[in-house]
Design a protein around this motif. Structure first.
Motif, short mmCIF file in Angstrom:
data_model
loop_
_atom_site.label_atom_id
_atom_site.label_comp_id
_atom_site.label_asym_id
_atom_site.label_seq_id
_atom_site.Cartn_x
_atom_site.Cartn_y
_atom_site.Cartn_z
N PRO A 193 0.81 -1.23 0.00
CA PRO A 193 0.00 0.00 0.00
C PRO A 193 0.84 1.29 0.00
CG PRO A 193 -0.85 -1.56 1.61
CD PRO A 193 0.43 -2.14 1.11
N THR A 194 2.06 1.20 0.56
CA THR A 194 2.96 2.37 0.63
C THR A 194 3.25 2.92 -0.77
OG1 THR A 194 4.00 1.18 2.45
CG2 THR A 194 5.13 3.17 1.70
N TYR A 195 3.38 1.99 -1.73
CA TYR A 195 3.79 2.39 -3.09
C TYR A 195 2.60 2.51 -4.06
CZ TYR A 195 8.32 1.24 -1.14
OH TYR A 195 9.43 1.20 -0.34
N GLN A 196 1.39 2.57 -3.51
CA GLN A 196 0.22 2.71 -4.38
C GLN A 196 0.13 4.15 -4.92
OE1 GLN A 196 -1.79 0.28 -5.23
NE2 GLN A 196 -1.49 -1.34 -3.72
N GLU A 197 0.71 5.12 -4.16
CA GLU A 197 0.67 6.52 -4.60
C GLU A 197 1.74 6.77 -5.66
OE1 GLU A 197 0.94 9.13 -1.26
OE2 GLU A 197 -0.52 7.94 -0.09
N GLN A 198 1.41 7.66 -6.60
CA GLN A 198 2.27 7.93 -7.75
C GLN A 198 3.69 8.38 -7.34
OE1 GLN A 198 0.95 7.45 -10.81
NE2 GLN A 198 2.75 7.98 -11.98
N ALA A 199 3.78 9.31 -6.41
CA ALA A 199 5.08 9.88 -6.01
C ALA A 199 5.98 8.80 -5.40
CB ALA A 199 4.86 11.00 -5.00
N ASN A 200 5.41 7.99 -4.52
CA ASN A 200 6.19 6.92 -3.87
C ASN A 200 6.65 5.88 -4.88
OD1 ASN A 200 5.68 8.24 -1.54
ND2 ASN A 200 4.28 6.71 -0.67
N LEU A 201 5.79 5.62 -5.88
CA LEU A 201 6.12 4.62 -6.90
C LEU A 201 7.30 5.08 -7.75
CD1 LEU A 201 5.25 1.89 -8.10
CD2 LEU A 201 3.66 3.11 -9.57
N GLY A 255 9.68 -5.05 1.57
CA GLY A 255 8.38 -4.42 1.80
C GLY A 255 7.80 -3.78 0.56
N ILE A 256 8.38 -4.10 -0.62
CA ILE A 256 7.87 -3.54 -1.89
C ILE A 256 6.63 -4.32 -2.34
CG2 ILE A 256 8.42 -3.12 -4.32
CD1 ILE A 256 11.41 -2.84 -3.35
N LEU A 257 6.73 -5.64 -2.26
CA LEU A 257 5.59 -6.52 -2.60
C LEU A 257 5.08 -7.21 -1.34
CD1 LEU A 257 6.87 -8.31 -5.86
CD2 LEU A 257 5.24 -6.42 -5.74
N GLU A 258 3.81 -7.58 -1.37
CA GLU A 258 3.20 -8.36 -0.28
C GLU A 258 2.68 -9.66 -0.86
OE1 GLU A 258 1.31 -4.92 2.65
OE2 GLU A 258 0.00 -6.07 1.32
N GLU A 259 2.81 -10.74 -0.07
CA GLU A 259 2.23 -12.00 -0.55
C GLU A 259 0.95 -12.31 0.23
OE1 GLU A 259 4.32 -15.68 0.03
OE2 GLU A 259 5.20 -15.04 1.92
N PHE A 260 0.01 -12.98 -0.45
CA PHE A 260 -1.22 -13.43 0.21
C PHE A 260 -1.68 -14.72 -0.47
CE2 PHE A 260 -2.45 -10.80 -3.31
CZ PHE A 260 -3.66 -11.27 -3.78
N HIS A 261 -2.54 -15.47 0.21
CA HIS A 261 -3.00 -16.77 -0.33
C HIS A 261 -4.51 -16.77 -0.53
CE1 HIS A 261 0.91 -17.80 1.44
NE2 HIS A 261 0.95 -18.77 0.54
#
Length: 817
Positions: A193-201, A255-261
């Motif tokens: 979620p941290t990198y969902q914003e344009q500036a952070n990305l 912490g760039i990607l998150e994994e889920f199942h």
């Protein structure tokens, strides 16, 4: 106030059992839910709740349940009523039906678990070597299972070791119930979620400029995300980017990607669906309308369509009309081999609405189908399966289709319940107020008799689909061919010539021999000795590929002897022939051709059938040799020649249905030929070309066969005019069995006042070191079947109370044919 539940336990026990529950449990538990209950000294079984009440049992003190397994019922009331009918009609216990009906992953049984005793001081010098090894293993892990102890001490019987450790208070044992079903979880990834914003990305991409692999991986991830609305799986990302799991892990760690199942289905057919419009021929259209019309008057309709008439297309249209009404459809086939082609044809039209249920699927896959059917999921609107699919928890069943309804594989022989899927399906449909369509080119005499009486509807489909026509059938007289020296091995010159012509024209060939192995008999030319199974009263079959003699009844095998066991002569020869020998002869006659074999020996494993059928369909094989697996509903458009190696072996089987079965099998095998524009040809090798059944096969005269066989059966008191109950008795001691069988026969004769045959030795009178005796009871149509069964059950109960006969096993088989 006391509260109780009535439960079925999955054991061969003649009654249900009562367990005590609390008031809160009484309010929570519903009929059809599973509960774990203690039974016997220390075993725990998965029981099914039949009823809730407040009546204490009179003969024993009710135990408390161990635990409640389900939150909601997993068995429906219609299923329980159906099981009750099966248990009553086929004379078995409700527990046996329950065990057969449920996927084994839902039938949890307790397992003995060993753990070390807390607060016990152990003097290691008092322990033997085996005891010390077990004690040491328990220091490293909390619990051990019996199988673990067996592998640790390298002994099959570990109970003396365990008993000694219990006496020394080193270990304790208890029963543990664990579920074997695990849902399939697929690993997905998403952007943090941290990198969902344009500036952070943008700052993220700048920060990993030097980490080329990680940057490429992220760009591939964005690409996949843009092209699909579905979440991106790790497997997908690795496949498209060529990166490794380690690269993905480093992005997750940063912490760039998150994994889920997410839970996914083990079997999915969504990719198979194609947008195809099904066009019926005029004859098929008429048949479809006639079936729909007959279904308004009858619950059961027979579609009597010749081989290659396109019955499957009619079924598809019929299924479509029920899916529009939001109804479930079950499609039963006699062999697992048939599901392969049928699944590919139905999933083309219906995609992921199709589910498959049979024993080659894993426990987990079967549990998933069970749950999908129970929830009336869109993924299981149509269920294709062998006879076990009948037991699924349908909530809105509208139509039952039974293809090749005449097949004997619809009847379960062992273990109990010995039910016939066709008859049980008709009862199931009645309970659901659904309809049944039986399909066959060669209906069973019982089914055809019911249509003649007006009990079932009947629709005839008498022409092949499209421009295809029925194949020409020619007979080859083997006596004449051998006399004129027109044979090469087991092939007549006429058959060899026909194979050469067909293959030369780019067509494929099917050869049928209903016996697997190389040869059924290996005998000594000097003294005539034939090796027999040490456990069964049957000769051993020679399998050349494995160079061994094998018993097809108990699995016993021995190496192929180089000399006679009786006289030590080295002159041994084989008698008779099976599919393996045909394949070998073909390899010699046609060394350049690719030859496949389809029998029980070559189709093991989950995808055994599929692989072989795909090879033949894709024309990787020129000739396919096989047993009756080939005869049932398979569709190969390039087959122009079918050869039947020996038709006589089928005719002289000691069974009242031998002629009917021979006719059905020969017509079905012949029907594999000429299913496209090119006219097919069938060559039947036989010593008796003038036999009535062979002649009826040549003229495709089903009605003639039906009339002739039904007249004989009426005279000799066989179905459909009489019902049959077969009683099979088994024991290791020949004399005890003989006495017991005679007692049973005399009691049946005295009490029933009906035709009773026996006690007879069957053709194979000893299997797995147990001698067999058979008694056959014939019940006329006008006689009450229920009253007769009650009398038979009383006789069996009395028999089991006699001390000297207690060890004799008794099996009751209603409608054993």
């Amino acid at each position: 106030m006391n509260y109780y539940i009535e439960v079925i336990i999955p054991l061969s026990l003649p009654k249900t059992f009562t367990y005590r529950i609390s008031e809160a449990e009484f309010q929570y538990i519903q009929k059809g839910m599973r509960v774990a209950v203690p039974f016997g000294k220390n075993k725990i079984y998965t029981a099914l709740v039949l009823d809730l009440h407040q009546n204490a049992p009179t003969l024993y003190e009710a135990k408390e349940i161990h635990q409640i397994i389900d939150e909601t019922p997993i068995v429906r009331p219609e299923q329980l009523a159906h099981w009750d009918w099966i248990a009553s009609y086929y004379m078995c216990s409700l527990g046996e039906v329950y065990r057969c009906a449920m996927p084994s992953a839902l039938l949890l049984e307790s397992e003995t678990v060993i753990s070390s005793m807390p607060n016990t001081v152990v003097n290691q010098s008092d322990l033997t070597d085996d005891e010390f090894v077990v004690y040491e293993a328990l220091q490293n892990q909390a619990v051990l299972k019996i199988q673990d102890v067996v592998s640790i001490v390298h002994k099959k019987n570990v109970w003396p070791v365990l008993q000694s450790l219990i006496n020394k208070q080193v270990i304790g044992i208890h029963e543990e119930v664990a579920s074997t079903y695990k849902p399939k979880l697929t690993r997905y990834i998403r952007l943090s979620p941290t990198y969902q914003e344009q500036a952070n990305l943008i700052s993220l991409l700048d920060s990993i400029q030097r980490a080329v692999k990680q940057k490429e991986l992220l760009l591939h991830f964005f690409q996949l995300q843009a092209t699909s609305t579905q979440p991106v799986s790790v497997k997908q990302l690795i496949a498209s980017s060529g990166a490794s799991s380690a690269n993905i892990k480093s992005l997750i760690d940063k912490g760039i990607l998150e994994e889920f199942h997410l839970q996914t289905d083990r079997v999915s057919f969504s990719s198979n669906q194609k947008d195809i419009q099904l066009q019926l021929s005029a004859a098929q259209e008429l048949a479809l309308k006639a079936i729909q019309n007959e279904l308004t008057k009858h619950t059961v309709v027979l579609l009597h369509g010749i081989t290659g008439s396109g019955k499957t297309e009619v079924y598809i249209k019929l299924i479509d009309s029920y899916l529009i009404l939001d109804k479930q459809v079950v499609f039963l086939v006699p062999e697992i081999a048939l599901t392969t082609q049928l699944v590919s044809r139905l999933t083309t039209y219906f995609g992921n609405k199709v589910a498959v249920f049979h024993s080659k699927y894993s426990n987990n896959e079967r549990v998933e189908v069970w749950n999908q059917v129970l929830q009336n999921s869109p993924k299981a609107q149509i269920v294709i399966g062998a006879r076990s699919a009948l037991f699924l928890p349908f909530t809105a069943l509208g139509l039952v289709l039974i293809d090749e309804e005449h097949e004997q594989t619809f009847k379960q022989q062992d273990p109990a319940p010995r039910y016939h899927a066709r008859d049980a399906a008709i009862v199931l449909a009645t309970l659901h107020q659904a309809k049944v369509v039986l399909g066959s080119a060669t209906p069973s005499i019982e089914t055809y008799y019911n249509t003649e009486k007006g009990k079932y509807g009947k629709v005839l489909l008498s022409e092949r689909y499209g421009t295809a026509s029925l194949p020409d059938i020619e007979l080859i007289d083997l006596k004449d061919a051998y006399f004129r020296k027109k044979m090469k091995g087991h092939f007549s010159l006429q058959l060899i010539e026909a194979i050469t012509t067909a293959v030369g024209a780019g067509e494929q060939v099917i050869l049928f021999q209903n016996r697997r192995g190389f040869s059924p008999i290996l005998s000594c030319d000097t003294c005539g000795h034939v090796p027999h199974c040490i456990q069964c009263d049957v000769s051993l079959t020679f399998h050349k590929q494995k160079n061994q003699l094998r018993c097809h009844y108990c699995g016993y095998s021995m190496a192929n002897p180089s000399s006679c066991h009786a006289c030590s002569s080295a002159h041994l020869s084989t008698k008779g022939f099976g599919t393996e020998q045909i394949q070998q002869e073909l390899n010699v006659l046609f060394p350049d051709l690719k030859i496949g074999r389809m029998d029980q020996d070559t189709t093991g494993g989950k995808y055994g059938f599929e692989t072989l059928l795909d090879q033949f369909k894709n024309r990787e094989l020129n000739i396919l040799v096989g047993t009756q697996m080939l005869a049932k509903g398979l569709d190969f458009e390039h087959v122009s020649l079918v050869g039947i190696m020996n038709a006589d072996a089928l005719l002289y089987h000691p069974d009242f249905r031998a002629f009917e079965r021979s006719y059905q099998l020969l017509i079905q095998v012949a029907g594999r030929s000429g299913r496209s524009e090119r006219k097919g040809k069938v060559l039947i090798q036989t010593y008796t070309p003038n036999h009535p059944i062979i002649q009826q096969v040549c003229s495709n005269d089903y009605v003639g066969m039906y009339l002739e066989q039904s007249k004989e059966r009426q005279v000799f008191q066989y179905p459909p005019f009489y019902k049959l109950i077969k009683i099979t008795l088994k024991h290791r001691d020949y004399d005890t069995l003989k006495q017991g069988a005679m007692w049973m026969y005399q009691m049946a004769k005295q009490n029933l006042q009906l035709p009773v045959l026996g006690p007879e030795e069957p053709v194979i009178s000893r299997i797995r070191n147990e001698y067999l005796r058979v008694i056959l009871i014939k019940i006329p149509e006008k006689r009450s079947l229920l009253a007769t069964k009650k009398t038979v059950q009383k006789i069996v109960d009395s028999f089991e109370r006699i001390g000297q006969f207690k060890a004799i096993k008794v099996a009751l088989n209603v409608d054993h044919y």
